[in-house]
Enzyme design. Sequence first.
Site, short mmCIF file in Angstrom:
data_model
loop_
_atom_site.label_atom_id
_atom_site.label_comp_id
_atom_site.label_asym_id
_atom_site.label_seq_id
_atom_site.Cartn_x
_atom_site.Cartn_y
_atom_site.Cartn_z
N GLU A 78 0.88 -1.18 0.00
CA GLU A 78 0.00 0.00 0.00
C GLU A 78 0.91 1.22 0.00
OE1 GLU A 78 -3.51 2.03 2.71
OE2 GLU A 78 -1.71 1.22 3.66
N ASP A 121 -10.53 1.00 4.21
CA ASP A 121 -10.30 2.45 4.33
C ASP A 121 -11.14 3.27 3.37
OD1 ASP A 121 -8.42 2.34 6.38
OD2 ASP A 121 -6.73 2.12 5.01
#
Length: 574
Positions: A268, A341
């Site tokens: 990420e 998220d």
Amino acid sequence: MTTVQMLSDDELNRAWWKEAVVYQIYPRSFNDSDGDGIGDLRGTIERLDYVADLGVDVIWLNPVYDSPQKDNGYDISDYQAIYGEFGTMADWEALLAEVHDRDMRLVMDLVVNHTSDQHEWFQKSRQRDPEYEDYYIWRDGGTDEHGNRTPPNNWESFFGGSAWEYDAERGEYFLHLYDTSQPDLNWRNDAVRRDIFDTIEWWLEKGIDGFRMDVINLLSKVKGLPDGDPDSEWIGAEHFIDGPAMLSYLEAMDEEVLSDYDVMTVGEMPQLTVESAREYAGADGPLDMAFHFQHTKLDYDDGERWSVGDWSLPELKRLTDRWQNGLAADGWNTLYWENHDQPRSVSRYGDPENYRRESAKLLGTFILTLRGTPYIYQGQELGMTNADWETMDDLRDVDAINHARELLDRDGVEDYDDVKDIVGYRTRDNARTPMQWDDSHNAGFTDGDPWIQVNSNYEAVNAADQRADEDSVYSYYRRLIQLRSDRDVLVYGDYMGLLPDHESVFAYTRSLATEDRTERMLVVLHFDGDTETVDLPVDYVDATLVESNYDHDDADPGTVTLAPYEARVYELFD
């Protein structure tokens, strides 16, 4: 007719993680086995058949390590222990065995930019234990004209406010790019890297199949920690994203640990570009692939996260073309709309009120027919939507709570109702509402009081109903996953975008020629609630419609009239 370069099987550069579809499980919200209102490992095991029946190959499990849960497990206090409310290490080992028994693989979260402030390393570091004194990033601050302490620089935490917190016990500030309970590790310290690499190897020896690496390109900070540009989106980012030693840290991780195992690695990476993706995850890079965030910012107003703006389909096409073509020769894409998220994609890019089912299927078609590895977040395959967050007390997301308070202060208002719409739209809690299993109390997630509210639409949107319905979002995802598994062209084929400026139709072809066969597919996606007639610029002799979210007896890909949020997948024959 279109000419496609003939490739041998070796030239495809096959890899199991390229051919996989990943299903992300957020265990706290997936399934509760003991009635305490919190999802757990035993509950996850109970639902594994559901995941396997969807047809996916890999499960990405969000953090289950021991943690105070200030940031829902991304604040780790012990990398080699399981959080008690999730279960035990024996439960985790049982989960791994059950996943492997179903011919799936298990990927774990790796969170090593920071730990919890409850971690033993931090406790010893704040006490200036000689072995751990330099495990975190400590600095003296300054004072202002009134004699008040000031932080070492102007860097900003992603969760709002200064990225520095004063620790009275040590008498210095520590850096935290996220919550104050999440101090950043000092990766310049050889001992820190050694301990992290040992932890990675410990989990790999237990049999896991890879890592999703949390904010992994933040490990390297510029020497001297200078002030950041005060006008940037994230103040200081130019000094702690893709820092000078970043690539060398990942290369060392790969050389010393990862390369000894047949695993999948995905990083990420905030502010990732195509160019840096090739460096980190190209053919010679230390990772297999990386997450970028460019398409998740399409609905930001003027680049501001805590706002809502109109988004443009031509811009999505430009981003998609850039990544599909930019990584075609060297690299591999990640394909996703949702994760823990991100708010629910149907509520952002579809129409949850009028065309929830159709737009959910359309969005699924997009990620399952492009070149790259698709990631499906729990409930996405049902078309789950954002929830309603009527009061601040409903929120659990520390990021949303902090920013709600900042918005109240910034706008000079005192009532949450004044910021409710934007906070409710953006909060990560939208992805963390319990999985909607059926229409029973609490959506079948728990017999107790859920740790976070259940979305009120669970009676209409749930897994039990959809598994019994051949026309459901779940059934459509299942068919598309099988189609992708059956067709190499949807994994390895070349991508070519069509109609780049069309405001509501996204169309592209996938093409692949191997020693065994030549395959061509056409994907047509209509991102709008009205009908649209369009001429598709494709050459073919014959075509077969192999999947659509509408019923068609015959649908030739020439001049087509598309229904609201219609998706079509054709096989083309030269």
